[in-house]
Design an enzyme around this catalytic site. Structure first.
Site, PDB file in Angstrom:
ATOM      1  N   CYS A 169     -26.719  24.381 -40.917  1.00 21.61           N
ATOM      2  CA  CYS A 169     -25.399  24.968 -41.175  1.00 21.61           C
ATOM      3  C   CYS A 169     -25.335  26.298 -40.436  1.00 21.61           C
ATOM      4  O   CYS A 169     -26.091  27.219 -40.752  1.00 21.61           O
ATOM      5  CB  CYS A 169     -25.202  25.173 -42.674  1.00 21.61           C
ATOM      6  N   CYS A 184     -16.612  25.916 -39.878  1.00 19.82           N
ATOM      7  CA  CYS A 184     -17.870  25.179 -39.738  1.00 19.82           C
ATOM      8  C   CYS A 184     -18.546  25.677 -38.467  1.00 19.82           C
ATOM      9  O   CYS A 184     -18.023  25.490 -37.361  1.00 19.82           O
ATOM     10  CB  CYS A 184     -17.612  23.676 -39.663  1.00 19.82           C
TER      11      CYS A 184
END
Length: 260
Positions: A74, A199
């Site tokens: 991530c 993101c």
């Protein structure tokens, strides 16, 4: 058991962070993580991270998706855990830490709210009809669209993420509109199973996909997401993306304790 935690966000991508170096919390099962990330019955977050001790690095990042499962890399989470490590006094202005996709270097400003995170090199981009598919630490699908502000990203992203090609392993679905001086990106994330405000691995994938239209060299790509602004910098030789950096804000929202 009382667990101390911090809540951080990077361009609206929000995370629960726990210092796991000397924690009484020995195991986190899927249901506990999912409950903590629940926005109605828990703290609420797109994911949860443990900062763990590591003999060869400043720390190790262990990332869980909001559904409770261990996740792939991530990017915004990586930037937030760097800010968290600085807050804890583990690092100063630079760090080398370990994540699920390998070692990462990052640097952080003195105020601790702007983090530049080095991502993995990428040497393979494939096509799925008119979309691009690549892995920037997590798998991504990138589709260029017009009038992105009006797109039903939840429905369109969910359909692609669950089609016959991607349903088993899952994929993050990014829609991008080229605004000329910047890219506008919206993402449906697997593991969250919803659109998120940003993101990091996704905007990195988008910048690489659209860079194929440009001349090779050093490329800086400003990106607008629902939660703010990010920037992706890399070297592109026409085939391989190297020296990849995901840059943006990483800010502490609050800290607290919760009984498990």
């Amino acid at each position: 058991m009382i667990i101390n935690f911090s809540k951080y966000q990077g361009a609206g991508n929000d995370f629960i962070l726990i210092d796991h170096r000397d924690s009484e919390l020995k195991n986190l099962d899927n249901s506990i993580v999912a409950q903590l990330c629940d926005r109605r019955f828990g703290i609420g977050a797109d994911g949860l991270m443990l900062l763990k001790q590591h003999d060869d690095f400043d720390f190790e990042m262990v990332y869980y998706n909001a559904d409770g499962n261990l996740g792939s890399m991530c990017g915004n989470g990586g930037r937030c855990i760097v800010a968290f490590a600085k807050h804890l006094g583990i690092i100063d202005s630079e760090t080398n830490f370990l994540a699920v996709d390998g070692p990462h270097y990052a640097k952080i400003t003195a105020k601790g709210n702007w983090v530049e995170l080095q991502m993995i090199d990428v040497d393979a981009i494939s096509k799925d009809d008119d979309a691009f598919v690549l892995n920037t630490g997590s798998p991504h699908y990138v589709k260029e669209v017009k009038d992105l502000a009006k797109l039903d990203v939840f429905s369109a992203g969910k359909e692609i993420r669950n089609n016959d090609t991607y349903k088993a392993a899952g994929i993050n679905v990014n829609f991008v509109e080229d605004k000329g001086d910047h890219l506008f990106v919206r993402t449906f994330e697997r593991g969250v199973e919803d659109e998120t405000f940003a993101c990091g691995t996704g905007v990195t994938a988008v910048a690489m996909a659209l860079a194929q239209k440009k001349q090779p060299g050093y490329i800086e790509t400003p990106v607008e997401v629902l939660g703010g602004k990010l920037q992706i910098n890399f070297d592109y030789d026409g085939d391989i993306f190297t020296n990849v950096f995901l840059c943006g804000p990483a800010e502490k929202v609050f800290e607290g304790e919760i009984v498990l």
